[in-house]
Design an enzyme around this catalytic site. Sequence first.
Site, PDB file in Angstrom:
ATOM      1  N   ILE A  94      53.322  58.167  27.757  1.00 49.00           N
ATOM      2  CA  ILE A  94      52.932  58.697  29.068  1.00 49.00           C
ATOM      3  C   ILE A  94      52.970  60.214  29.067  1.00 49.00           C
ATOM      4  O   ILE A  94      52.045  60.874  29.547  1.00 49.00           O
ATOM      5  CB  ILE A  94      53.844  58.112  30.166  1.00 49.00           C
ATOM      6  CG1 ILE A  94      53.663  56.600  30.241  1.00 49.00           C
ATOM      7  CG2 ILE A  94      53.539  58.758  31.511  1.00 49.00           C
ATOM      8  CD1 ILE A  94      54.652  55.891  31.151  1.00 49.00           C
TER       9      ILE A  94
ATOM     10  N   ASP B 177      61.657  66.656  23.520  1.00 48.49           N
ATOM     11  CA  ASP B 177      61.748  65.254  23.128  1.00 48.49           C
ATOM     12  C   ASP B 177      62.346  65.231  21.727  1.00 48.49           C
ATOM     13  O   ASP B 177      61.758  65.777  20.786  1.00 48.49           O
ATOM     14  CB  ASP B 177      60.355  64.604  23.119  1.00 48.49           C
ATOM     15  CG  ASP B 177      60.406  63.097  22.916  1.00 48.49           C
ATOM     16  OD1 ASP B 177      61.262  62.636  22.131  1.00 48.49           O
ATOM     17  OD2 ASP B 177      59.587  62.379  23.521  1.00 48.49           O
TER      18      ASP B 177
ATOM     19  N   GLU C 105      67.111  51.029  43.979  1.00 46.47           N
ATOM     20  CA  GLU C 105      65.853  50.562  44.567  1.00 46.47           C
ATOM     21  C   GLU C 105      65.986  49.104  45.007  1.00 46.47           C
ATOM     22  O   GLU C 105      66.731  48.333  44.382  1.00 46.47           O
ATOM     23  CB  GLU C 105      64.717  50.688  43.540  1.00 46.47           C
ATOM     24  CG  GLU C 105      64.415  52.126  43.151  1.00 46.47           C
ATOM     25  CD  GLU C 105      63.216  52.244  42.204  1.00 46.47           C
ATOM     26  OE1 GLU C 105      62.590  51.211  41.900  1.00 46.47           O
ATOM     27  OE2 GLU C 105      62.904  53.366  41.788  1.00 46.47           O
TER      28      GLU C 105
ATOM     29  N   HIS D  32      57.873  53.616  44.017  1.00 42.66           N
ATOM     30  CA  HIS D  32      57.711  53.156  42.628  1.00 42.66           C
ATOM     31  C   HIS D  32      56.277  52.666  42.387  1.00 42.66           C
ATOM     32  O   HIS D  32      56.040  51.522  41.982  1.00 42.66           O
ATOM     33  CB  HIS D  32      58.712  52.046  42.312  1.00 42.66           C
ATOM     34  CG  HIS D  32      59.060  51.960  40.853  1.00 42.66           C
ATOM     35  ND1 HIS D  32      60.304  51.653  40.397  1.00 42.66           N
ATOM     36  CD2 HIS D  32      58.302  52.155  39.734  1.00 42.66           C
ATOM     37  CE1 HIS D  32      60.327  51.654  39.086  1.00 42.66           C
ATOM     38  NE2 HIS D  32      59.121  51.955  38.658  1.00 42.66           N
TER      39      HIS D  32
END
Length: 527
Positions: free
Chosen positions: A153, A172, A262, A280
């Site tokens: 992504i 990363d 959530e 979401h």
Amino acid sequence: MKRVLISDKLSEDAVEVLKTRGIEVTFEPGLGKDPEKLKAALPGHHGIAIRSATKMTAEMIEAGTDLKVIGRAGIGVDNVDIDAATATGIAVMNTPFGNATTTAEHAIAMMLSLARQIPQANESTHQGKWEKSRFMGREITGKTLGLIGCGNIGSIVADRAQGLHMKVVAFDPFLTEARAIDLGVERVELDDLLKRADFITLHTPLTDQTRNILSKQALAKTKKGVRIINCARGGLVDEEALYDGLESGHIAGAALDVFEKEPATEHKLFGRDDVICTPHLGAATTEAQENVAIQIAEQIADYLLTGAVTNALNMPSVSAEEAPKLRPYIDLAGRLGGLAGQLAPGAVTGVEMAFAGTAASLNPAPMTAAALTAVLRPAMREAVNSVNAGQLAKQRGIQVSETRTETSPNFGSTVSVKLTTDKGELSVTGALFGGEPRAVRIGNVRLESNFAPHMLYVQNKDKPGFIGNLGKLLSSKDINIATFNLGRAAPGGTAYALLAVDQPLDDDTLKALSDLPQIDEARMLSF
């Protein structure tokens, strides 16, 4: 017939994919929200397809006594206890690519909305106000975007951001310099990213290492006026620290699609003009939902029907194209592991796999997993299979290694298993004959033998009378010999025999064999 349970809301195209492949489907999309009913429904199903509502805890995994695979339609698997699944021998798969573009687009949309205050301006205008001077936005052209996570992504976000003429820096630990150059991003350490970025967007899974990666201390290092976007996982950002940063004015705004808890129906960040929230929605497009549902259905079907492994998080991947080529070699490796494991003296401390010829050109991981499974199985109380064999070996301090050579002397292709134990070493080698597995060497002794459910292994002195005495004793016990294979190191030296017999020998018969003058050792093997 294989049976698969779908316990969350998935596209019905997934049901059709499974049914078309001859799999029986239980489609109960609301079941995942009721743990007790889910637990009761799991037995009898070989696979389960889920989204985020179903929580495959250790308790659920224990209840799924027939489960072979858990398929998560989407990328996040924090609702699956992967360690428990692995220990039980259940493959866990996800679909990391099916919703990557959709999630990346949502992150870009959230960044643009944050920069131009679009949701707030929209609400104000709908109320009949015309507050043009209130919503003074910021351009993103020329600004620096900091990516925390530059995988599937994150790399798409980088591409889109560059199209918007942004400078992209990325943190990363798995991002190589070569990959960064290919993506056109600058690879930096986290502290450097925090100091330089005008916008920070997160695209990393939630792990012990990434939890609160944007902590109070990290947020304090950011540039004044920074804007934060999180469309990855709740828990990556310290929400209390984020609130404090917004209150102080150090953080100019935040756009959150995910939250630590959530569904987030109440939150102290709600109602702020400098915060944009969505429920979401990162993967919530028609295309993405169709993609991940179909992909996970195909992956589950492939695994249950052909053994192909795609996007597994706890075992090596095997493509549908590879599976038919690998299957006979996996079988061979498993048989050799079983042979070595039953013959090796003492406790195993090391397993060395050697692949030569054709076998060396194939994916070695499934073959190694099959051999490890067979080596460990006799000594293990818990179930062991190709999913958990590597983990169990590691837990027991067993060192596993692989070597590959392009050519194989005497045979076109061979697989060898060498065990190191606290009492010595033992190696066995095998090859395929017409697609059927055979042992071709024990140690340095050439011996060609097929594998049968019941086999008698004999180590003996190479002297006249051995075969006659052995045959006579087995005949007296009414034991029929199906195949008989011999090999010796040198004339008059140590020799080995592998016999396929129609039924196992009892202890008394084995003792009688061991007492024969030419025989040093006799034992039963099972495959």
